[in-house]
Design a protein around this motif. Structure first.
Motif, PDB file in Angstrom:
ATOM      1  N   ASP A  94       0.833  -1.209   0.000  1.00  0.00           N
ATOM      2  CA  ASP A  94       0.000   0.000   0.000  1.00  0.00           C
ATOM      3  C   ASP A  94       0.864   1.254   0.000  1.00  0.00           C
ATOM      4  N   GLU A  95       1.926   1.227   0.779  1.00  0.00           N
ATOM      5  CA  GLU A  95       2.813   2.383   0.821  1.00  0.00           C
ATOM      6  C   GLU A  95       3.485   2.609  -0.537  1.00  0.00           C
ATOM      7  N   LEU A 144       0.886   4.012  -2.976  1.00  0.00           N
ATOM      8  CA  LEU A 144       0.630   5.430  -2.712  1.00  0.00           C
ATOM      9  C   LEU A 144       1.777   6.301  -3.217  1.00  0.00           C
ATOM     10  N   GLU A 145       2.994   5.807  -3.011  1.00  0.00           N
ATOM     11  CA  GLU A 145       4.158   6.562  -3.456  1.00  0.00           C
ATOM     12  C   GLU A 145       4.197   6.673  -4.973  1.00  0.00           C
ATOM     13  N   GLU A 193       1.572   6.376  -6.988  1.00  0.00           N
ATOM     14  CA  GLU A 193       0.432   7.160  -7.463  1.00  0.00           C
ATOM     15  C   GLU A 193       0.748   8.649  -7.489  1.00  0.00           C
ATOM     16  N   LYS A 194       1.615   9.081  -6.578  1.00  0.00           N
ATOM     17  CA  LYS A 194       2.017  10.482  -6.562  1.00  0.00           C
ATOM     18  C   LYS A 194       2.844  10.832  -7.803  1.00  0.00           C
TER      19      LYS A 194
END
Length: 454
Positions: free
Chosen positions: A13-14, A17-18, A20-21
């Motif tokens: 997940d981390e 998220l990273e 996706e940025k």
């Protein structure tokens, strides 16, 4: 043990998220400026070893006399020239009457653009403490190049140097010209022409007096005069629009031509025979009228090739041109395609000797074998672009060689025209055959023709 999947899921997940940025940065409108800004590169190790061999991979790209730009600024072997570069700044400032602070301020206006020109520039140069040092490199190196190029262009050393100056006297500049020019062609050793443009406009007092386009054209021509034949440089300078990137970019344009050839069809074609085999196949090799390497053409059985001099520094120049094309995609592949094509038609010293006899190669190396070895190693790891015009030239040449009629002509030439005695014997046999045939016809005609008395 049961908690491991949850830990893995949390890590994923981390990561998601990273990443996706970073999605927004994949937009072409964002990526295009990112890749279009750099134009000066460090040659990666994989490219050095692929194109030049592991044994001397680090010899083709570093400068030997003078550092230009930040990549080789602290090289110990190049430090002796630093004193002379700084003297050029002081002499030019004194001659122009401009304060040193204002000279640095003029270049600082474009500091960010100059930094962006260097790919993977160490962050230390961008911090506030080192930014002034980067500006110093741009001013010092830019003034040095302007002083040397102007002096040689005018064939006269500036009057404010001592007649026995080791660098800026007429004799000093002339003796160092070859070494400085060679270092200016190293891809890792470049100064953006934007720095020279700002310095020249400010020091000459022409800023605001002449147009930006004219000042850019003057800088281009000054560098061209220094790097190329002056007659060729004048013609090229008129065709260049806007300020070029750096000296290697200008030399690349002069080498490849300002107008790239039309793109070939996306169809792969096998290699062509060597120059000697092409001659034996009835293809005439001819020196083309164009001076750029994109002038290779095949028409009506004639393969036209541009003339080129081969000397001790040629290999380094060619490798840096090819590295520039590999690392800066906007440059195209004309130089690389030329190297591959020449590697195709040069297999041995016999091919070099033939091309030399046609005026296509001027060999200044110790032997034709050295010239053949140069071309045979240059294109290592390179592939001819499928869009290259030379794919079509290959196709036309191979079609000519594979044509049945051309094969028969080639066989006849080899079998009967190379040896004069064989040719004489052939002519005697043909004459005898024709005479026998005529005698037979005359005899038969006389036998069947009605007698005039009857």
């Amino acid at each position: 043990m049961e908690k491991k999947p949850a830990v893995i899921a949390s890590s994923c997940d981390e990561l998601v998220l990273e990443m996706e940025k970073m999605l927004a940065a994949t937009d072409p409108s964002v990526e295009w400026p990112r890749w279009s800004k750099p134009s000066i590169y460090r040659v990666p190790q994989w490219l050095k070893k692929m194109t030049h061999g592991a044994e001397d991979a680090d010899e083709a790209y570093p400068p030997r006399l003078v550092s230009l730009g930040p990549f080789h600024h602290d090289d110990p072997d190049l430090l002796p020239m630093e004193e002379h570069k700084r003297r050029a700044v002081l002499h030019m400032a004194k001659r122009s009457g401009k304060p040193l602070r204002e000279i640095f301020a003029a270049v600082e206006e474009v500091a960010d653009e100059l930094m962006d020109a260097y790919h993977d520039l160490d962050e230390k140069w961008r911090c506030r403490a080192e930014r002034a040092r980067f500006l110093q490199v741009m001013v010092v190196d830019g003034c040095f190049l302007l002083e040397i190029m102007k002096g040689l262009a005018h064939k006269k050393a500036p009057d404010d140097y001592a007649p026995n100056d080791p660098v800026f006297s007429a004799q000093g500049m002339l003796s160092l010209w070859v070494g400085i020019r060679s270092d200016m062609l190293m891809i890792q050793n470049q100064v953006p022409l934007l720095a020279l443009y700002k310095l020249e406009a400010f020091l000459s007092g022409r800023r605001g007096i002449i147009s930006v386009a004219q000042c850019a054209k003057d800088i281009n021509k000054m560098v061209l005069d220094f790097m190329c034949d002056p007659l060729k440089a004048a013609k090229l300078a008129e065709g260049i629009d806007g300020l070029c990137l750096h000296p290697l970019d200008i030399f690349h344009k002069s080498f490849c031509g300002l107008h790239p050839p039309s793109r070939g069809s996306y169809v792969w074609e096998s290699s062509v025979p060597s120059a000697v085999e092409l001659r034996d196949a009835g293809i005439h090799l001819k020196k083309s009228k164009t001076v750029s390497v994109n002038g290779i053409e095949f028409k009506n059985g004639v393969l036209s090739l541009p003339a080129l001099s081969i000397h001790d520094g040629t290999k380094k120049i060619f490798l840096n041109l090819m590295a520039f094309e590999r690392l800066h995609s906007d440059t195209g592949t004309i130089a690389t395609d030329y190297m591959i094509f020449m590697d195709n038609i040069i297999d041995s010293e016999r091919d070099v000797a033939l091309l030399r006899s046609k005026g296509i190669i001027k060999n200044l190396l110790s032997s034709d074998k050295d010239a053949a070895d140069l071309y045979n190693t240059l294109s290592r790891g390179a592939v001819l672009s499928p869009y290259s015009k030379l794919q079509d030239v290959r196709r036309q040449v191979n079609a000519h060689c594979n044509n049945t009629w051309n094969k028969w002509k080639t066989y006849f030439r080899h079998a009967y025209l190379k040896n004069p005695w064989v040719f004489i014997s052939l002519m005697a046999a043909v004459i005898l055959l024709i005479a026998t045939l005529l005698q037979t016809i005359y005899t038969v005609w006389g036998f069947y023709r009605p007698s005039s008395t009857s």
